[in-house]
Design a protein around this motif. Structure first.
Motif, PDB file in Angstrom:
ATOM      1  N   ILE A 270       0.835  -1.203   0.000  1.00 54.84           N
ATOM      2  CA  ILE A 270       0.000   0.000   0.000  1.00 54.84           C
ATOM      3  C   ILE A 270       0.869   1.253   0.000  1.00 54.84           C
ATOM      4  N   GLU A 271       2.044   1.197   0.631  1.00 56.63           N
ATOM      5  CA  GLU A 271       2.936   2.350   0.615  1.00 56.63           C
ATOM      6  C   GLU A 271       3.440   2.621  -0.803  1.00 56.63           C
ATOM      7  N   THR A 272       3.776   1.550  -1.523  1.00 55.59           N
ATOM      8  CA  THR A 272       4.277   1.708  -2.895  1.00 55.59           C
ATOM      9  C   THR A 272       3.190   2.221  -3.826  1.00 55.59           C
ATOM     10  N   THR A 273       2.004   1.630  -3.775  1.00 61.71           N
ATOM     11  CA  THR A 273       0.947   2.045  -4.705  1.00 61.71           C
ATOM     12  C   THR A 273       0.482   3.468  -4.412  1.00 61.71           C
ATOM     13  N   THR A 274       0.456   3.848  -3.125  1.00 59.70           N
ATOM     14  CA  THR A 274       0.056   5.214  -2.791  1.00 59.70           C
ATOM     15  C   THR A 274       1.110   6.208  -3.276  1.00 59.70           C
ATOM     16  N   ARG A 275       2.373   5.885  -3.059  1.00 60.38           N
ATOM     17  CA  ARG A 275       3.441   6.764  -3.543  1.00 60.38           C
ATOM     18  C   ARG A 275       3.367   6.906  -5.062  1.00 60.38           C
ATOM     19  N   ASN A 276       3.093   5.817  -5.743  1.00 60.54           N
ATOM     20  CA  ASN A 276       2.977   5.880  -7.204  1.00 60.54           C
ATOM     21  C   ASN A 276       1.803   6.741  -7.639  1.00 60.54           C
ATOM     22  N   ALA A 277       0.681   6.638  -6.923  1.00 67.92           N
ATOM     23  CA  ALA A 277      -0.481   7.469  -7.260  1.00 67.92           C
ATOM     24  C   ALA A 277      -0.159   8.945  -7.062  1.00 67.92           C
ATOM     25  N   LEU A 278       0.530   9.270  -5.976  1.00 63.58           N
ATOM     26  CA  LEU A 278       0.929  10.660  -5.734  1.00 63.58           C
ATOM     27  C   LEU A 278       1.891  11.139  -6.815  1.00 63.58           C
ATOM     28  N   TYR A 279       2.830  10.289  -7.185  1.00 61.80           N
ATOM     29  CA  TYR A 279       3.792  10.642  -8.232  1.00 61.80           C
ATOM     30  C   TYR A 279       3.094  10.902  -9.564  1.00 61.80           C
ATOM     31  N   LEU A 280       2.185  10.013  -9.943  1.00 62.72           N
ATOM     32  CA  LEU A 280       1.477  10.179 -11.216  1.00 62.72           C
ATOM     33  C   LEU A 280       0.628  11.445 -11.212  1.00 62.72           C
ATOM     34  N   ALA A 281      -0.063  11.693 -10.097  1.00 61.56           N
ATOM     35  CA  ALA A 281      -0.888  12.897 -10.002  1.00 61.56           C
ATOM     36  C   ALA A 281      -0.030  14.155 -10.108  1.00 61.56           C
ATOM     37  N   GLU A 282       1.111  14.144  -9.439  1.00 59.70           N
ATOM     38  CA  GLU A 282       1.992  15.309  -9.481  1.00 59.70           C
ATOM     39  C   GLU A 282       2.606  15.498 -10.866  1.00 59.70           C
ATOM     40  N   ARG A 283       3.112  14.426 -11.438  1.00 65.29           N
ATOM     41  CA  ARG A 283       3.808  14.541 -12.718  1.00 65.29           C
ATOM     42  C   ARG A 283       2.886  15.007 -13.835  1.00 65.29           C
ATOM     43  N   PHE A 284       1.645  14.519 -13.829  1.00 68.90           N
ATOM     44  CA  PHE A 284       0.750  14.816 -14.951  1.00 68.90           C
ATOM     45  C   PHE A 284      -0.311  15.858 -14.604  1.00 68.90           C
TER      46      PHE A 284
END
Length: 320
Positions: A43-57
């Motif tokens: 859950i830590e990895t998937t949440t970090r990835n969601a935050l990264y994708l939201a920020e990047r795009f």
């Protein structure tokens, strides 16, 4: 254009990231929230990835984290051999991300957003259904307030598809079978987009190369994250990449791409067939049993793969 408000429940994940970009660039969609589940990573990895994708795009919506375990049992080991150790194909990721997680748990964000816009929100769920089950447990009335729920999960035997983790079960369902059975027992309008159709749509190297060439930052990003994912398919003897999570988005945008069948759905929650999804088609007469008094939901049985691939390309290029 009246846009459909969408909560994206996800475990990014290579194909999850592709589906998120599909939603983000679709003119018919207004993304209002992202909720995370474990699955393709912790859950830590998937949440970090969601935050990264939201920020990047530039996806300016709240991101809320779900629980670290399913309703019953342990989390299990993430499938690093499918999505990589960072769950985004092991592409380089930044050490820090400015966007922060919403303080509410994922299921509470779902409840709050649905109650703020009753009858207007669709939920696209492409991971384990833990968050949806918790939302339904805490506030059962939201089932009547949701516009629709589109789930990537399950397999019902069409085209020989029964499971991709066991002979009987698909990954998202077996990850939390109790949650899946509770969710499909809810009165909200559900369409399940399972392996029956997601494995009928495949992206070739040529398709992905053209997306990278013509699709701007998103197209190049999709090429980069799919290198690991495509290699997994090749190692498994599959010549091209299956399109799982984006199939659920495609159904939401254009349901005419799919053929459906309606009926009550149950999920096996124990034994060697745990995670199996079974539908009792409407109009079939059986003796009294465990499917009685369950709501009728749709499952996808066929897909126009060429039209779907054209829609995906057109939408990503729109973002370029």
């Amino acid at each position: 254009m009246n846009k459909t408000k969408v909560i994206f429940d996800t475990d990014p994940g290579v194909d999850d990231a592709m589906a998120l970009l599909f939603l983000h660039h679709a003119p018919e969609i207004e993304l209002v929230g992202i909720t995370t589940t474990l699955g393709n990573g912790t859950i830590e990895t998937t949440t970090r990835n969601a935050l990264y994708l939201a920020e990047r795009f530039g996806i300016d919506v709240p991101v809320a984290q779900g629980p670290a375990t399913p309703l019953v049992g342990p989390a299990g080991e993430p499938p690093h051999y499918v999505h990589g150790h960072n769950a985004l194909g092991d592409i380089p990721l930044p050490d820090t991300i400015a966007k922060t997680v919403d303080p509410r748990p994922a299921h509470r964000l779902i409840i709050d957003l649905v109650r703020e816009s009753p009858g207007e929100i669709a939920i696209v769920a492409v991971g384990r259904m833990t968050n949806l089950a918790l939302a339904l447990r805490e506030d059962p009335e939201i089932a009547g307030l949701v516009k629709q729920v589109v789930i990537m999960g399950g397999a019902f035997g069409f085209h020989g598809n029964h499971g991709n983790v066991t002979p009987a079960a698909e990954a998202n369902i077996i990850g939390d079978p109790l949650a899946a059975d509770e969710v499909t027992g809810g009165s909200w309008p559900i369409t399940m987009v399972g392996l029956d159709v997601t494995q009928r749509t495949q992206l070739t190297t040529e398709y992905l190369e053209a997306l990278a060439r013509d699709g701007g930052e998103a197209g190049q990003f999709i090429w980069d994250i799919t290198r690991f994912y495509v290699a997994f398919h090749h190692a498994a003897g599959v010549p091209n990449m299956f399109v799982h999570d984006s199939s659920a988005v495609a159904y939401l945008i254009d349901p005419t791409l799919f053929t459906t069948r309606s009926g009550a759905i149950r999920v096996i929650t124990e034994g060697m067939a745990i995670g199996q999804t079974i539908q009792k088609p409407d109009g079939y007469a059986f003796p009294p049993g465990d499917w009685d008094n369950r709501p009728s939901h749709k499952i996808c049985t066929e897909v126009d793969a060429e039209r779907f691939k054209a829609l995906y390309r057109q939408t990503i290029l729109r973002g370029a």
